[in-house]
Each structure stands twice: as C-alpha cells, then as structure tokens.
Design an enzyme around this catalytic site. Structure first.
Site, PDB file in Angstrom:
ATOM      1  N   CYS A 145       0.839  -1.201   0.000  1.00 28.09           N
ATOM      2  CA  CYS A 145       0.000   0.000   0.000  1.00 28.09           C
ATOM      3  C   CYS A 145       0.878   1.257   0.000  1.00 28.09           C
ATOM      4  O   CYS A 145       1.520   1.533  -1.007  1.00 28.09           O
ATOM      5  CB  CYS A 145      -0.995  -0.045   1.166  1.00 28.09           C
ATOM      6  SG  CYS A 145      -2.385   1.100   0.956  1.00 28.09           S
ATOM      7  N   GLU A 173      -1.684  -9.163   4.386  1.00 28.90           N
ATOM      8  CA  GLU A 173      -1.620  -9.624   5.777  1.00 28.90           C
ATOM      9  C   GLU A 173      -2.979  -9.755   6.453  1.00 28.90           C
ATOM     10  O   GLU A 173      -3.072 -10.274   7.566  1.00 28.90           O
ATOM     11  CB  GLU A 173      -0.720  -8.684   6.597  1.00 28.90           C
ATOM     12  CG  GLU A 173      -1.302  -7.311   6.867  1.00 28.90           C
ATOM     13  CD  GLU A 173      -1.131  -6.291   5.743  1.00 28.90           C
ATOM     14  OE1 GLU A 173      -1.352  -5.105   6.010  1.00 28.90           O
ATOM     15  OE2 GLU A 173      -0.794  -6.670   4.599  1.00 28.90           O
ATOM     16  N   HIS A 224      -3.552  -5.376   0.890  1.00 26.86           N
ATOM     17  CA  HIS A 224      -2.959  -5.811   2.157  1.00 26.86           C
ATOM     18  C   HIS A 224      -2.975  -7.341   2.232  1.00 26.86           C
ATOM     19  O   HIS A 224      -3.985  -7.939   2.600  1.00 26.86           O
ATOM     20  CB  HIS A 224      -3.726  -5.203   3.339  1.00 26.86           C
ATOM     21  CG  HIS A 224      -3.444  -3.748   3.515  1.00 26.86           C
ATOM     22  ND1 HIS A 224      -2.386  -3.289   4.258  1.00 26.86           N
ATOM     23  CD2 HIS A 224      -4.050  -2.661   3.005  1.00 26.86           C
ATOM     24  CE1 HIS A 224      -2.354  -1.972   4.219  1.00 26.86           C
ATOM     25  NE2 HIS A 224      -3.351  -1.558   3.454  1.00 26.86           N
TER      26      HIS A 224
END
Length: 189
Positions: A73, A163, A161
């Site tokens: 990002c 994660e 993202h």
C-alpha cells in the site's frame, strides 16, 4: 534462517505483516522507519502501509541497498514516487473487497495467483504512473496498478494488504516474497 525486516510506516496492519511472516517460519523483526538501513540485519525488507507520505522516515533509503523489497500500500506508493513514478488520489477511496486480475503469470511475487484473486485494499491513493524499470503485474476495475515489479532490482509492490484475513491468498504473496529473498541471499553468498 532467512530474516525479513518489516519497516513500520505507522500502518494499522503492520503487526499483522510481521505475524504473517513469522507464521511462515521467518525470523521477522519490526523496525521503526527512522532506523537507517545499515542498522538493519535482514535478507529482505517489507515497507509497511501507513497513513501518509509525510511520515515515511528513512523508508526510501531501503530501496537503494540491494536487498529485495516488498512495498505494501503506502510502501508501494513511496517506492513509485521515490523512483520516478507518480501517485495520485484513487477514484474509489476507502477499503474494499476487490477482484484483482493478475497480468504477468511469470511474475515471482504475484504470478502464482493468476488468473485472479480477491484482496482487501484501500484506494485512497494509488500508483498512476510506473517508475522506469517496473511492470504492472496486476490490475482491477477500480485501480490500474494493483501490483508492480522490477525483477532486475528485486523491488515489488502491492496496493492491497496481503496480511489481512479478507485477502484470499495473502500468505502466498508473503511466501513468494520469501522465495525471492532466499534466491537473492544465495546469489550474493
């Protein structure tokens, strides 16, 4: 053991990036972004997301030291800006569940996700023009550059993202980055 440092750009998910890498068996440290690269022992670098470009600290210096870098990002956006690309406001804005089309099946970071994957991404800002040497490796109907790679310099970025739980194949992105770091470490030793 391979070591990867996550450079913290004050993003709300940074701790999840560290945990995702640890879950893959990686020795992973979280580093304040004011820490100079020469003080960080690691085979690879993750530049985390974060709230704004005014708080990126020493992050740009990590792009120059030869280690593989994954920008997430804001991490991807600062990579683009520092290396001559352009970032601007996205049309879509905040966080959303997005279907991303993988454009380069042989890309070492996102190629294994082809033909498409579901991701969680913010599009408040996004890469508008790629820096020289980069290829757009993924796009969506809300963002032209969802991922980018410069395989010659081992610099990679994703708008989304990997994660967070909402991203379907996020662990695979981190696993692929681990493989890039392993290959780079072998080539330099």
């Amino acid at each position: 053991m391979t070591t990867i440092a996550v450079v913290d750009n004050h993003g709300q998910f940074t701790h999840l990036e560290q945990r995702a890498l640890r879950d893959l068996g990686v020795d992973c440290t979280l580093v304040d972004n004011e820490t100079p690269p020469e003080d960080v022992e690691a085979d690879g670098i993750v530049l985390s997301g974060g709230p704004d470009m005014d708080r990126i600290g020493q992050s740009p210096k990590y792009l120059e030291d030869g280690r593989p870098v994954l920008g997430i990002c804001l991490g991807m956006q600062l990579m683009a800006v520092e290396l001559g690309g352009e970032v601007g406001s996205g049309d879509y804005g905040g966080y959303a569940d997005v279907t991303v089309d993988v454009l380069e099946e042989d890309d070492p970071l996102v190629g294994s996700l082809a033909p498409e994957t579901r991701v969680w991404a913010s599009h408040a800002d996004e890469v508008k023009t790629l820096p020289e040497g980069f290829t757009c490796t993924a796009s969506s109907d809300v963002c032209g550059v969802e991922a980018m790679s410069d395989t010659d310099r081992d610099l990679y970025g994703v708008q989304w993202h990997p994660e967070v739980a909402h991203t379907e194949e996020g662990e695979e992105v981190f696993g692929n980055f681990l493989e890039i770091c392993l290959a780079s470490a072998e080539a330099t030793h």
